[in-house]
Design a protein around this motif. Structure first.
Motif, mmCIF file in Angstrom:
data_model
loop_
_atom_site.group_PDB
_atom_site.id
_atom_site.type_symbol
_atom_site.label_atom_id
_atom_site.label_comp_id
_atom_site.label_asym_id
_atom_site.label_seq_id
_atom_site.Cartn_x
_atom_site.Cartn_y
_atom_site.Cartn_z
ATOM 1 N N ASN A 128 -5.032 5.465 2.112
ATOM 2 C CA ASN A 128 -4.673 5.991 3.334
ATOM 3 C C ASN A 128 -5.635 5.484 4.694
ATOM 4 N N TYR A 129 -6.958 5.207 4.497
ATOM 5 C CA TYR A 129 -7.594 4.637 5.424
ATOM 6 C C TYR A 129 -7.188 3.058 5.544
ATOM 7 N N GLN A 130 -6.952 2.554 4.684
ATOM 8 C CA GLN A 130 -6.659 1.143 4.960
ATOM 9 C C GLN A 130 -5.281 1.195 5.892
ATOM 10 N N LEU A 131 -4.438 1.897 5.565
ATOM 11 C CA LEU A 131 -3.174 2.003 6.222
ATOM 12 C C LEU A 131 -3.272 2.243 7.786
ATOM 13 N N GLU A 132 -4.512 3.394 7.802
ATOM 14 C CA GLU A 132 -4.665 3.846 9.560
ATOM 15 C C GLU A 132 -5.145 2.356 9.994
ATOM 16 N N LEU B 172 0.705 -1.326 -0.150
ATOM 17 C CA LEU B 172 -0.017 0.048 -0.190
ATOM 18 C C LEU B 172 0.838 1.307 0.112
ATOM 19 N N LYS B 173 2.022 1.357 0.819
ATOM 20 C CA LYS B 173 2.811 2.510 0.702
ATOM 21 C C LYS B 173 3.642 2.647 -0.718
ATOM 22 N N GLU B 174 3.857 1.538 -1.261
ATOM 23 C CA GLU B 174 4.475 1.611 -2.579
ATOM 24 C C GLU B 174 3.221 2.248 -3.650
ATOM 25 N N ALA B 175 2.098 1.736 -3.539
ATOM 26 C CA ALA B 175 1.258 2.601 -4.416
ATOM 27 C C ALA B 175 0.942 3.724 -3.958
ATOM 28 N N ALA B 176 0.716 4.171 -2.978
ATOM 29 C CA ALA B 176 0.674 5.437 -2.287
ATOM 30 C C ALA B 176 1.581 6.377 -2.816
ATOM 31 N N GLN B 177 2.766 6.106 -2.756
ATOM 32 C CA GLN B 177 3.986 6.774 -3.083
ATOM 33 C C GLN B 177 3.833 7.063 -4.779
ATOM 34 N N VAL B 178 3.582 6.231 -5.513
ATOM 35 C CA VAL B 178 3.552 6.552 -7.078
ATOM 36 C C VAL B 178 1.983 7.148 -7.276
ATOM 37 N N LEU B 179 1.120 6.896 -6.521
ATOM 38 C CA LEU B 179 -0.190 7.715 -6.798
ATOM 39 C C LEU B 179 -0.180 9.298 -6.265
ATOM 40 N N GLU B 180 0.835 9.463 -5.380
ATOM 41 C CA GLU B 180 0.978 10.796 -4.961
ATOM 42 C C GLU B 180 1.805 11.542 -6.305
ATOM 43 N N GLN B 181 2.639 11.097 -6.885
ATOM 44 C CA GLN B 181 3.137 11.487 -7.991
ATOM 45 C C GLN B 181 2.063 11.722 -9.180
ATOM 46 N N ALA B 182 1.108 10.710 -9.360
ATOM 47 C CA ALA B 182 0.347 10.589 -10.184
ATOM 48 C C ALA B 182 -0.680 11.830 -10.003
ATOM 49 N N LYS B 183 -0.889 12.221 -8.680
ATOM 50 C CA LYS B 183 -1.762 13.240 -8.427
ATOM 51 C C LYS B 183 -1.313 14.653 -8.728
ATOM 52 N N GLU B 184 0.085 14.637 -8.877
ATOM 53 C CA GLU B 184 0.818 15.952 -9.278
ATOM 54 C C GLU B 184 0.781 15.882 -10.899
ATOM 55 N N LEU B 185 1.062 14.744 -11.700
ATOM 56 C CA LEU B 185 1.353 14.858 -12.941
ATOM 57 C C LEU B 185 -0.162 14.561 -13.959
ATOM 58 N N ALA B 186 -0.928 14.070 -13.243
ATOM 59 C CA ALA B 186 -2.171 13.864 -13.989
ATOM 60 C C ALA B 186 -3.537 13.947 -13.127
ATOM 61 N N PRO B 187 -3.523 15.323 -12.665
ATOM 62 C CA PRO B 187 -4.615 15.681 -11.695
ATOM 63 C C PRO B 187 -5.820 15.416 -12.200
ATOM 64 N N ASP B 188 -6.215 15.101 -13.346
ATOM 65 C CA ASP B 188 -7.642 14.635 -13.845
ATOM 66 C C ASP B 188 -7.955 13.111 -13.897
ATOM 67 N N THR B 189 -7.027 12.566 -13.046
ATOM 68 C CA THR B 189 -7.322 10.894 -13.042
ATOM 69 C C THR B 189 -7.945 10.660 -11.437
ATOM 70 N N SER B 190 -8.354 9.492 -11.006
ATOM 71 C CA SER B 190 -8.765 9.326 -9.732
ATOM 72 C C SER B 190 -7.598 8.988 -8.553
ATOM 73 N N ALA B 191 -6.556 9.549 -8.639
ATOM 74 C CA ALA B 191 -5.420 9.277 -8.002
ATOM 75 C C ALA B 191 -5.877 9.525 -6.617
ATOM 76 N N ALA B 192 -6.233 10.970 -6.396
ATOM 77 C CA ALA B 192 -6.771 11.243 -5.064
ATOM 78 C C ALA B 192 -7.730 10.656 -4.437
ATOM 79 N N SER B 193 -8.608 10.094 -5.051
ATOM 80 C CA SER B 193 -9.545 9.033 -4.427
ATOM 81 C C SER B 193 -8.926 7.733 -4.072
ATOM 82 N N ILE B 194 -8.381 7.110 -4.844
ATOM 83 C CA ILE B 194 -7.457 5.795 -4.465
ATOM 84 C C ILE B 194 -6.602 6.188 -3.298
ATOM 85 N N LEU B 195 -5.794 7.031 -3.203
ATOM 86 C CA LEU B 195 -5.134 7.611 -2.146
ATOM 87 C C LEU B 195 -5.969 7.646 -0.832
#
Length: 168
Positions: free
Chosen positions: A159-163, A132-155
């Motif tokens: 984050n909930y699962q990690l909590e 999950l941490k690896e996925a989060a790290q990549v999706l954080e980059q995606a949120k910046e590079l491709a803001p029109d994707t659903s990266a924030a929603s998946i993040l």
């Protein structure tokens, strides 16, 4: 309709070769490729979709075209089969490729959960948290590079699962 997109791709490629603005013309060229591939996929003509994606990838081995090839493979065979293409797209700096690779990593983590229905969170955590941490790290980059994707929603889901998994 595919013929119109093929003509559009050829004209946009020629314009770029002549030195026209690669951003505006490149967007048109990429939209033509995406529409051609989407038409083939919609018709379930995966042989034609793969052949066309391979053709443009051979002409221009860039992040966009690796992502397009990954899209075709995912539609035909599933996201696991497309993962290396998405990873290559990400490595070449294409924002949607970063998102698609992050989406693959998240799906891999979810599949791990599904494959272990009898394990507790404590038993899942040692393997699942790093995924999950690896996925989060990549999706954080995606949120910046491709803001029109659903990266924030998946993040948010990650984050909930990690909590839950890291709760003491």
């Amino acid at each position: 309709q595919t013929k119109k997109y093929e003509d559009g791709y050829s004209l946009a490629k020629k314009a770029m070769d002549l030195g026209f603005d690669p951003y505006g013309v490149g967007d048109i060229k990429n939209a033509c490729v995406a529409n051609i591939v989407q038409n083939y996929v919609n018709d379930k003509n995966f042989a034609a979709a793969n052949a066309y994606a391979d053709k443009v990838l051979a002409i221009e081995p860039n992040g966009f075209n690796y992502d397009i090839k990954g899209f075709v493979v995912e539609q035909e065979k599933g996201i696991n089969e497309a993962a290396e293409l998405f990873k290559k797209s990400m490595e070449l700096g294409f924002g949607n490729g970063v998102f698609d690779y992050g989406r693959f990593l998240f799906t891999k983590a979810q599949n791990f959960i599904d494959a272990n229905p009898n394990k507790t969170n404590k038993e899942l955590a040692p393997e699942l948290v790093p995924m999950l941490k690896e996925a989060a790290q990549v999706l954080e980059q995606a949120k910046e590079l491709a803001p029109d994707t659903s990266a924030a929603s998946i993040l948010d889901q990650i984050n909930y699962q990690l909590e839950v998994l890291e709760a003491k």
